[in-house]
Write a protein that holds these residues in place. Structure first.
Motif, PDB file in Angstrom:
ATOM      1  N   VAL C 146      -3.191   2.168  18.647  1.00  0.00           N
ATOM      2  CA  VAL C 146      -2.946   2.160  17.249  1.00  0.00           C
ATOM      3  C   VAL C 146      -3.661   1.229  16.460  1.00  0.00           C
ATOM      4  CG1 VAL C 146      -1.130   1.565  15.487  1.00  0.00           C
ATOM      5  CG2 VAL C 146      -0.475   2.531  17.649  1.00  0.00           C
ATOM      6  N   PHE C 147      -4.582   1.765  15.336  1.00  0.00           N
ATOM      7  CA  PHE C 147      -5.403   0.988  14.694  1.00  0.00           C
ATOM      8  C   PHE C 147      -4.948   0.660  13.268  1.00  0.00           C
ATOM      9  CE2 PHE C 147      -8.762   0.706  11.406  1.00  0.00           C
ATOM     10  CZ  PHE C 147      -9.767  -0.032  12.002  1.00  0.00           C
ATOM     11  N   MET C 148      -4.906  -0.460  12.703  1.00  0.00           N
ATOM     12  CA  MET C 148      -4.586  -0.790  11.629  1.00  0.00           C
ATOM     13  C   MET C 148      -5.882  -1.446  10.643  1.00  0.00           C
ATOM     14  SD  MET C 148      -0.624  -1.788  12.015  1.00  0.00           S
ATOM     15  CE  MET C 148       0.086  -1.364  10.651  1.00  0.00           C
ATOM     16  N   ASP C 149      -5.824  -1.398   9.383  1.00  0.00           N
ATOM     17  CA  ASP C 149      -6.843  -2.183   8.754  1.00  0.00           C
ATOM     18  C   ASP C 149      -6.022  -3.197   7.947  1.00  0.00           C
ATOM     19  OD1 ASP C 149      -5.946   0.319   7.283  1.00  0.00           O
ATOM     20  OD2 ASP C 149      -7.108  -0.482   5.562  1.00  0.00           O
ATOM     21  N   LEU C 164      -4.649 -17.142   4.214  1.00  0.00           N
ATOM     22  CA  LEU C 164      -5.342 -15.840   3.686  1.00  0.00           C
ATOM     23  C   LEU C 164      -4.074 -14.937   3.097  1.00  0.00           C
ATOM     24  CD1 LEU C 164      -7.521 -15.563   6.865  1.00  0.00           C
ATOM     25  CD2 LEU C 164      -8.430 -15.805   4.578  1.00  0.00           C
ATOM     26  N   THR C 165      -4.621 -13.746   2.324  1.00  0.00           N
ATOM     27  CA  THR C 165      -3.888 -12.593   2.148  1.00  0.00           C
ATOM     28  C   THR C 165      -4.126 -11.373   2.883  1.00  0.00           C
ATOM     29  OG1 THR C 165      -3.082 -13.590  -0.142  1.00  0.00           O
ATOM     30  CG2 THR C 165      -2.884 -11.012   0.320  1.00  0.00           C
ATOM     31  N   PHE C 166      -3.222 -10.733   3.690  1.00  0.00           N
ATOM     32  CA  PHE C 166      -3.674  -9.711   4.381  1.00  0.00           C
ATOM     33  C   PHE C 166      -3.384  -8.535   3.569  1.00  0.00           C
ATOM     34  CE2 PHE C 166      -3.896 -12.803   7.716  1.00  0.00           C
ATOM     35  CZ  PHE C 166      -5.312 -12.527   8.403  1.00  0.00           C
ATOM     36  N   MET C 167      -4.092  -7.523   3.412  1.00  0.00           N
ATOM     37  CA  MET C 167      -3.698  -6.187   2.981  1.00  0.00           C
ATOM     38  C   MET C 167      -3.663  -5.178   4.001  1.00  0.00           C
ATOM     39  SD  MET C 167      -5.692  -6.901  -0.581  1.00  0.00           S
ATOM     40  CE  MET C 167      -6.350  -8.145   0.133  1.00  0.00           C
ATOM     41  N   VAL C 168      -2.619  -4.609   4.367  1.00  0.00           N
ATOM     42  CA  VAL C 168      -2.491  -3.982   5.749  1.00  0.00           C
ATOM     43  C   VAL C 168      -2.289  -2.524   5.440  1.00  0.00           C
ATOM     44  CG1 VAL C 168      -1.345  -3.757   7.842  1.00  0.00           C
ATOM     45  CG2 VAL C 168      -1.584  -6.090   6.629  1.00  0.00           C
ATOM     46  N   GLY C 169      -3.023  -1.692   6.006  1.00  0.00           N
ATOM     47  CA  GLY C 169      -3.023  -0.268   6.123  1.00  0.00           C
ATOM     48  C   GLY C 169      -2.650   0.180   7.634  1.00  0.00           C
ATOM     49  N   GLY C 170      -1.645   1.279   7.738  1.00  0.00           N
ATOM     50  CA  GLY C 170      -1.424   1.705   8.982  1.00  0.00           C
ATOM     51  C   GLY C 170      -0.250   2.402   9.045  1.00  0.00           C
ATOM     52  N   VAL C 171       0.363   2.767  10.322  1.00  0.00           N
ATOM     53  CA  VAL C 171       1.493   3.479  10.410  1.00  0.00           C
ATOM     54  C   VAL C 171       2.545   2.190  10.008  1.00  0.00           C
ATOM     55  CG1 VAL C 171       3.135   4.540  12.158  1.00  0.00           C
ATOM     56  CG2 VAL C 171       0.752   4.797  12.463  1.00  0.00           C
ATOM     57  N   GLU C 172       3.668   2.780   9.451  1.00  0.00           N
ATOM     58  CA  GLU C 172       4.553   1.730   9.040  1.00  0.00           C
ATOM     59  C   GLU C 172       5.455   0.970  10.036  1.00  0.00           C
ATOM     60  OE1 GLU C 172       6.829   3.123   5.657  1.00  0.00           O
ATOM     61  OE2 GLU C 172       7.492   0.891   5.308  1.00  0.00           O
ATOM     62  N   CYS C 192       0.476  -1.851   2.637  1.00  0.00           N
ATOM     63  CA  CYS C 192      -0.176  -1.070   1.469  1.00  0.00           C
ATOM     64  C   CYS C 192       0.163   0.437   1.720  1.00  0.00           C
ATOM     65  CB  CYS C 192      -1.773  -1.517   1.514  1.00  0.00           C
ATOM     66  SG  CYS C 192      -2.049  -2.957   1.045  1.00  0.00           S
ATOM     67  N   GLY C 193       0.318   0.814   2.952  1.00  0.00           N
ATOM     68  CA  GLY C 193       0.283   2.336   3.264  1.00  0.00           C
ATOM     69  C   GLY C 193      -0.275   2.713   4.338  1.00  0.00           C
ATOM     70  N   PRO C 194      -0.644   4.037   4.457  1.00  0.00           N
ATOM     71  CA  PRO C 194      -1.291   4.651   5.559  1.00  0.00           C
ATOM     72  C   PRO C 194      -2.686   3.754   5.959  1.00  0.00           C
ATOM     73  CG  PRO C 194      -0.707   6.426   4.129  1.00  0.00           C
ATOM     74  CD  PRO C 194      -0.527   5.143   3.459  1.00  0.00           C
ATOM     75  N   VAL C 195      -3.438   4.241   6.988  1.00  0.00           N
ATOM     76  CA  VAL C 195      -4.501   3.426   7.344  1.00  0.00           C
ATOM     77  C   VAL C 195      -5.646   3.637   6.287  1.00  0.00           C
ATOM     78  CG1 VAL C 195      -6.654   3.936   8.825  1.00  0.00           C
ATOM     79  CG2 VAL C 195      -4.336   3.805   9.911  1.00  0.00           C
TER      80      VAL C 195
ATOM     81  N   GLY D 223      -7.813   3.474  -6.768  1.00  0.00           N
ATOM     82  CA  GLY D 223      -6.768   3.301  -5.954  1.00  0.00           C
ATOM     83  C   GLY D 223      -5.893   4.521  -5.498  1.00  0.00           C
ATOM     84  N   ILE D 224      -5.434   5.102  -6.540  1.00  0.00           N
ATOM     85  CA  ILE D 224      -4.615   6.172  -6.484  1.00  0.00           C
ATOM     86  C   ILE D 224      -5.115   7.298  -5.710  1.00  0.00           C
ATOM     87  CG2 ILE D 224      -3.414   8.087  -7.514  1.00  0.00           C
ATOM     88  CD1 ILE D 224      -2.906   5.946 -10.032  1.00  0.00           C
ATOM     89  N   ARG D 225      -6.510   7.376  -5.833  1.00  0.00           N
ATOM     90  CA  ARG D 225      -7.243   8.490  -4.929  1.00  0.00           C
ATOM     91  C   ARG D 225      -7.589   8.230  -3.459  1.00  0.00           C
ATOM     92  NH1 ARG D 225     -11.076  11.385  -9.085  1.00  0.00           N
ATOM     93  NH2 ARG D 225      -9.823  12.071 -10.722  1.00  0.00           N
ATOM     94  N   LEU D 226      -7.375   6.780  -3.499  1.00  0.00           N
ATOM     95  CA  LEU D 226      -7.443   6.464  -1.970  1.00  0.00           C
ATOM     96  C   LEU D 226      -6.321   6.498  -1.291  1.00  0.00           C
ATOM     97  CD1 LEU D 226     -10.140   3.569  -2.597  1.00  0.00           C
ATOM     98  CD2 LEU D 226     -10.680   5.710  -1.606  1.00  0.00           C
ATOM     99  N   GLY D 227      -5.057   6.729  -2.220  1.00  0.00           N
ATOM    100  CA  GLY D 227      -3.948   7.026  -1.263  1.00  0.00           C
ATOM    101  C   GLY D 227      -2.952   5.704  -1.502  1.00  0.00           C
ATOM    102  N   LEU D 228      -3.376   4.949  -2.611  1.00  0.00           N
ATOM    103  CA  LEU D 228      -2.280   3.756  -2.794  1.00  0.00           C
ATOM    104  C   LEU D 228      -1.154   4.289  -3.925  1.00  0.00           C
ATOM    105  CD1 LEU D 228      -4.870   0.830  -3.016  1.00  0.00           C
ATOM    106  CD2 LEU D 228      -2.932   0.812  -1.516  1.00  0.00           C
ATOM    107  N   ASP D 229      -0.008   3.716  -3.693  1.00  0.00           N
ATOM    108  CA  ASP D 229       0.910   3.997  -4.709  1.00  0.00           C
ATOM    109  C   ASP D 229       0.550   3.084  -5.971  1.00  0.00           C
ATOM    110  OD1 ASP D 229       4.001   4.578  -5.587  1.00  0.00           O
ATOM    111  OD2 ASP D 229       3.950   2.567  -5.528  1.00  0.00           O
ATOM    112  N   PRO D 230       0.631   3.830  -7.180  1.00  0.00           N
ATOM    113  CA  PRO D 230      -0.025   2.984  -8.208  1.00  0.00           C
ATOM    114  C   PRO D 230       1.301   1.770  -8.483  1.00  0.00           C
ATOM    115  CG  PRO D 230       0.966   5.151  -8.902  1.00  0.00           C
ATOM    116  CD  PRO D 230       1.172   5.185  -7.381  1.00  0.00           C
ATOM    117  N   LYS D 231       2.243   1.813  -8.332  1.00  0.00           N
ATOM    118  CA  LYS D 231       3.233   0.565  -8.511  1.00  0.00           C
ATOM    119  C   LYS D 231       2.805  -0.518  -7.440  1.00  0.00           C
ATOM    120  CE  LYS D 231       7.814   1.407 -10.812  1.00  0.00           C
ATOM    121  NZ  LYS D 231       8.924   1.475 -10.602  1.00  0.00           N
ATOM    122  N   LEU D 232       2.474  -0.185  -6.215  1.00  0.00           N
ATOM    123  CA  LEU D 232       2.296  -1.063  -5.161  1.00  0.00           C
ATOM    124  C   LEU D 232       0.952  -1.729  -5.750  1.00  0.00           C
ATOM    125  CD1 LEU D 232       2.768  -2.397  -2.459  1.00  0.00           C
ATOM    126  CD2 LEU D 232       1.534  -0.668  -1.471  1.00  0.00           C
TER     127      LEU D 232
END
Lengths: 329, 329, 329, 329
Positions: C146-149, C164-172, C192-195, D223-232
């Protein structure tokens, strides 16, 4: 057999560079061996036809069967995939929409490089990122083949009339061989330097073209708003230092010139979408090489916006119309 | 007496437009009456000298006594202020650095309009805001005089050789009279339309010139970074749609052309400060007319930055050098 | 054994999502198994140290032996290459300078994916192109991993302080597992959502940050030139709609705030080079998604120019100094 | 009589600055003498009403009789022209659309300065070019009057509720007198410095506001085009360094916040045309002071284009919608 010939051709050519002209011309006579052609779209199809017209046997493939059918009727042999073409031809031309297609056609599971023969000359006429051209050249070299990038300028009309200009990057020793083939499809074949420089030249020209076109459109619009007659303004610019191809050959203001897209509601010509794509490549190249391109970046953004606002299918000179709209009440 | 002549000259000229060629030529012979000249700077001084060479008596003034001295030695009469010049001459040429100077010279307490005679022809060759030209024309008209804007292109060299190009805005009936005088100082005199259109044409040309120059510099720099030889790239652009005056006549890359500022460390030519000034005028005109000029605005900002970073005194093609600096370690 | 654990951990976690808190906490207690860490640079080194501080055994590697030595002295096990780390650890964090390094560390001949075990959790904290993150995720999934950014904001200081603040994308489903590790190195871990969305969030924030900073610098400079006191102007902006992080927390004008790089000759902080890199990623993402980013593009070009003009090593708020230089005489 | 009072008021105030608080407060009690008000548009009308509410006798004029009628019904005295108002009141407030109107109202044939009395306090709340404010101040001073610029932020809603913010430029000694009047119409009255600095502060704030808004719109769209939820995404930006007024208080993306124009189809708020006008003033000021404003210039051009494309009447946060349109087929 063809592979063998090709291998010896390389030898011959290297001799030629040391003066042996007689041998070189014998190779040229032997050159009507089959030519592979991959990518039979709006540009590739007329290009392949011109090869047929010049007597080259053509072995072709494309993902769309309909595109193949027409060429088959004209005498071309159609195969299933790039790998098969590479198995039969030692000179192959590719003409594809974008970098990912090129990567797939060369490196994919049924790609050229799966079956390419040593000594094969691979000429890619797609307009893509120069760094992808370089990757393909490295991959081809590992297989003993030679890759050259040879993007075109001139559009579908020039493709039909064999009036394209080819900008060629690659090993200089191979340029003569490439020029022989490309000369059947174009009026100018220009050697630009190592692999990737053909793309670089194309991208550079189109970036400056876009800047000149938007600049001309802004300037003509400003002049008109300031009370100048557009024809007179174009005349003044064209005899002065503001002169450029967009002002003197392809003026974007309706009524200034005849026979250009602006005289025909921006139909035909070079589409805004294609310009946006080329500017994207210029931007990528600039980012990769850390080169500041302030006007080039902004030109990219402007064509991007135009694509989103209904100008995607119009000629790129429609930027005049885009800028022209009057503020409402 | 001169005022009288001038009044009748107007009558004659109006006749001329209806075909009376004989009368027109008699006016032309009578025309070596004194010409006023205000503003004896780098440009104004050689212009006034060319009037003297062509046999016109010149009555001049300038805020710098030294500038007056040289012209006086060549036979010009020097007066104290614009008002006095207006009292003696019924044709006056002004050549001043910027809009506020023009306003002062025409409308100031010792300005031309304080003593201008009815029928006087006022020709302003300064490069200023077209809206100021229009204001001056209205003010002149109230006094019974005629104002035309006639900015030049060509620089000090062209001024010396009487090779300037004049772009003239104003009442069309007066153009012949203006052309007679301006023809002594320039090779081209172009009628552009109503008052202000001379300025408009000049500003438009220089905006497109700046865009083309920066675009050429960005493009050449990008091409070089991508591995292209600069001379070859220039050649390719110049035979393609990227061609412009900055690429084919005034290339900004050292080593590509001879006899241009880039071949001489960007000495001479058209200074970056002057280009920044003209782009400021273009920006003002665009703001006033609500015309979007995206590349024009950015070009203005780039020349503004160059002025602040040591390029003020260099030719405007030095933008190549400005963009070129390599990123450090 | 670790792989097995990891596989069951996944099962457990899926249960957890349906409410089984008891099992989840038992997994958490079992979690001080070894953690792989690849990339011991300015950021990676303090991050790895914080893992050690929190009691995680660390198995690390880096191309620079010196970077490894220090961590080894603190108790980490050092291996030769990413593949070997993957052979020993089922949770691996990577912290690398750019996309090509990430590709090499994951996909290269000695890369993680050569020996990764099924169920391994791969967390990449590098700031790279979101499309590369997606490619890595696909490649990892093929191997059952499983890969997460999880790119960071906060710089070296925050890395040292585990702030630090981590902004994480990947499988919830994997977020809890990732958060446990990242929580040892940072103060905020945001899903943040998907990968790829971790990268997207980072890139978006930094693009807006750059725009706000340049905008603040332009505005403060303009206000000062118009006669406003900089402290007063900052105060007015900060109580009005011009307020932004760059005006109220990190003002770029020397003398306005204390404790920020502008108060210390632009030393420390977030380097101009890094900002230029992030803006390049934003530009790439915008080009790929055909998103117009006019100000974002221009901000990129401005930081690009700054890098070429001696500002590479200064904090990115030095754009004020860059714009500030006065035009010479 | 009023003029006399006013003259002595100045004396008193100068005393006050040296500590005489008692006298100052007696002046304040005496201050409900008539106040002139010129310009009864969308903003001026509610402002004048608030003066009436606070017990000031108002003497007003406007080019539109209808605008006068309403105020007359509320008790104001209506006169024919600015000169007549100046003849009756020694404190006058002007609220006009643009620089030319201000010039006309002050300097025109029936302008204030034709009949202004010595010692009159002139407060201009129009948003105009700071250089015009300075000209008016010089002209007023010649007549023995005092001119202050006091542009507002806050819009029609704030004008109705007497919640405007006034940014005041002018002689510091007069600030107390100005604040007394302006305090009836606004919640904040900020002293900015010499004449013109009120305009400068307003223009600077709005330039940074425009940059922040466009930047937020570009960023949210990317951000929206890259898959982020706008509120988030908004939440992440607002807890990070990308935070600005446009992201956290006036987010341009529909669905992110309530009670803002983006939640109401961009109705109400601060119109795109007004923003374009203010950016034009910022551009003029930057050109005049030779200040580079790269993002500010481009922001101006973007709002200019929006005006021409149907966004003139929408709130300026509609730039998100402008950038958002998807590319067609």
């Amino acid at each position: 057999m063809a592979a063998l010939f090709r291998a010896s051709r390389n030898l011959l050519q290297r001799c030629t560079r040391h003066g042996d002209v007689a041998l070189a011309s014998s190779r040229s006579m032997a050159s009507k061996t089959p030519v592979g052609f991959i990518g039979l779209g709006n540009m590739g199809s007329p290009m392949a036809k011109n090869l047929l017209k010049h007597g080259y046997p053509v072995i072709a493939t494309d993902v769309f069967p309909e595109s193949c059918k027409e060429l088959q009727d004209l005498g071309a042999q159609i195969l299933d995939c790039p790998a098969e073409v590479a198995d039969k031809a030692d000179r192959i031309i590719t003409m594809l929409p974008s970098s990912p297609n090129v990567i797939e056609v060369y490196n994919g599971p049924n790609g050229i490089l799966k079956k390419v023969k040593k000594g094969t000359l691979l000429i890619d006429s797609s307009t893509i990122d120069p760094s992808v051209s370089k990757e393909m050249a490295v991959a081809a070299e590992k297989m003993g083949a030679v890759f050259m990038d040879a993007p075109v300028s001139g559009g579908v009309g020039a493709a039909n009339l064999a009036k394209l200009t080819f900008m060629v990057g690659g090993v200089e020793e191979e340029f003569t061989a490439a020029k022989e083939l490309l000369g059947s499809m174009g009026a100018n074949v220009v050697y630009c330097g190592p692999v990737g420089t053909g793309q670089a030249a194309k991208i550079c020209n189109n970036m400056l073209l876009a800047i000149g076109m938007i600049g001309t459109a802004e300037t003509m619009n400003l002049g008109i708003r300031l009370g100048l007659d557009p024809k007179l303004l174009a005349k003044i610019l064209n005899m002065s230092s503001g002169r450029c191809w967009s002002s003197d050959t392809y003026n974007p203001v309706p009524g200034v010139m005849e026979g250009v897209p602006s005289a025909n509601n921006y139909q035909g010509g070079f589409g805004t979408t294609l310009m946006a794509k080329d500017l994207g490549l210029a931007q990528d190249s600039a980012t990769n090489t850390k080169t500041p391109v302030l006007l080039g970046s902004l030109a990219h953004q402007i064509y991007r916006m135009m694509c989103a606002r209904g100008y995607a299918g119009k000629d790129f000179s429609s930027v005049f119309q885009f800028l022209r709209e009057e503020e409402g009440q």
